[in-house]
Design an enzyme around this catalytic site. Structure first.
Site, PDB file in Angstrom:
ATOM      1  N   LYS A   1     -96.100 -53.569 -78.539  1.00 52.27           N
ATOM      2  CA  LYS A   1     -97.027 -52.977 -77.573  1.00 52.27           C
ATOM      3  C   LYS A   1     -98.431 -53.470 -77.950  1.00 52.27           C
ATOM      4  CE  LYS A   1     -97.845 -50.267 -74.052  1.00 52.27           C
ATOM      5  NZ  LYS A   1     -97.532 -50.727 -72.700  1.00 52.27           N
TER       6      LYS A   1
ATOM      7  N   ASP B   1     -80.590 -46.939 -78.969  1.00 51.56           N
ATOM      8  CA  ASP B   1     -79.833 -45.868 -78.300  1.00 51.56           C
ATOM      9  C   ASP B   1     -79.657 -46.216 -76.813  1.00 51.56           C
ATOM     10  OD1 ASP B   1     -79.723 -44.252 -80.622  1.00 51.56           O
ATOM     11  OD2 ASP B   1     -79.982 -42.425 -79.435  1.00 51.56           O
TER      12      ASP B   1
ATOM     13  N   ASP C   1     -85.495 -48.123 -82.776  1.00 46.52           N
ATOM     14  CA  ASP C   1     -84.627 -46.947 -82.752  1.00 46.52           C
ATOM     15  C   ASP C   1     -84.367 -46.522 -81.306  1.00 46.52           C
ATOM     16  OD1 ASP C   1     -83.104 -44.971 -83.838  1.00 46.52           O
ATOM     17  OD2 ASP C   1     -84.767 -43.684 -84.443  1.00 46.52           O
TER      18      ASP C   1
END
Ligand code: NAD
Length: 340
Positions: free
Chosen positions: A178, A239, A235
């Site tokens: 980012k 998912d 992370d």
């Protein structure tokens, strides 16, 4: 030449013991069907359930036990969320043993619904710093600060790992950051990736902001090969990728350092399913396969993978996350039977 390995086994909390025992049964089936492989399982205590007795979720005797082993198979653990409580065991072990690369394969499985067919990519997540550095404090009531520590050293190390992986795959790497908002920290991360890229000219690279990456994972997941990113972004993306490719119940992860490896499912301890014999053990079973591959036991790892694929292809045994009603033990039993 017979090979013998000491394996630390941490069963964890919630569904951890069920899925870890399922993986151990499968590993035992692999041992029984191989003439030259011995796995000595050393069971250690760790997790939320230890806090009342030891005042910590990672007793010193467990750390000492891990140090006597070649690799660790870790079940998911419940992490307390109150300030001052013991921090995540996974995060502590990753930092303690410098397991800097969190490798999370994302792939389609037979008979498992995925957003697109034949997906096969890997997320490599920096595992030792970023927003998981654990440095958090309250400046004043209602004003908190968490430090997102990003170093060139750790970023370069994980980028190198990801490039080497890409060289052995489809030779494409996407780095996710980012940098338009986090200009200093993600500036360091981006520079480290670009520096590593110079050593790997056969790998093409793409640059993607994390918000765009969450969207592209749904829109065109087939275009990814290796994704490398910082700790929190990795992370979250893994998912998401687990669901894009099928189920969190199938997603395995490896935590790799220079001298040690720890292997675990991507999912957590799913406390509401504890002792219900309901969840999918495949994520932990595939983590055990990744552990065998790390130990250099590729044939044994492939035996597990083939057994998992065979059971899923047949489609008779399906746990609830895959739309069926089979139990955890029926799934692991079916996989064991394929190995024998
Ligand atoms: P979770 O991954 O435990 O569960 C989220 C949901 O995913 C579950 O409710 C369930 O629907 C599904 N799921 C998870 N594992 C599954 C399986 N094997 N088969 C089928 N479905 C499965 O995430 P959470 O609820 O956010 O976290 C619960 C606890 O786990 C928390 O304390 C968290 O800190 C901890 N956690 C630990 C680890 C780790 O030990 N590495 C990782 C993530 C979360």
């Amino acid at each position: 030449m017979p090979k013998s390995y000491n394996i630390a086994v941490l069963k964890g909390d919630g569904i951890g013991p069920e899925v870890t025992e399922a993986a151990i049964k499968v590993l035992n089936a692999v041992q029984e069907s191989s003439q030259n492989l011995t796995l000595n399982f050393l069971y250690g205590e760790a997790g939320y359930h230890c806090i009342a007795e030891y005042g910590t979720n990672l007793p010193e005797k467990t750390v000492a036990l891990i140090k006597r082993t070649h690799a660790c198979l870790k079940g998911p653990m419940t992490t307390p969320e109150t300030p001052g409580a013991p921090v995540s065991v996974a995060v502590t072990l990753r930092r303690m043993f410098n397991l800097y690369a969190n490798v999370r394969p994302c792939r389609s499985f037979p008979n498992v619904e995925s957003l697109k067919p034949d997906l096969d990519f890997v997320i490599v997540r920096e595992n030792t710093e970023g927003l998981y550095s654990g440095v958090e404090f309250q400046l004043a009531p209602g004003v908190g600060v968490a430090l997102r520590i990003i170093t060139h050293e750790a970023s370069f190390r994980v980028a190198e790992f990801a490039f080497k992986l890409a060289e052995n795959r489809k030779k494409h790497l996407t780095y996710v950051h980012k940098g338009n908002i986090l200009r200093i920290t993600d500036g360091i991360f981006k520079d480290a990736v670009k520096e590593a890229a110079k050593k790997h000219p056969t790998v093409t690279i793409d640059d993607l902001h994390v918000d765009a990456a969450t969207m592209q994972l749904i829109k065109r997941p087939e275009s990814f090969d290796v994704i490398v990113t910082t700790n929190l972004f990795g992370d979250i993306l893994s998912d998401e990728a687990a669901q894009v490719t099928g189920s969190l119940g199938l997603a395995a992860g490896a935590n790799i350092g220079e001298t040690y490896g720890m292997f675990e499912p991507v999912h957590g301890s799913a406390p509401k399913y504890t002792n219900m014999n309901r969840v999918n053990p495949i994520a932990t079973i595939m983590a055990a396969a990744m552990m065998l591959e790390y130990l250099g036991e590729k044939a044994a790892a492939l035996k597990i993978e083939k057994a998992v694929l065979d059971v899923l292809s047949e489609g008779k045994i399906r746990t609830a996350d895959l739309g069926g009603s089979s139990t955890t033990s029926q799934m692991s039993q079916a996989i064991e039977t394929k190995i024998h």
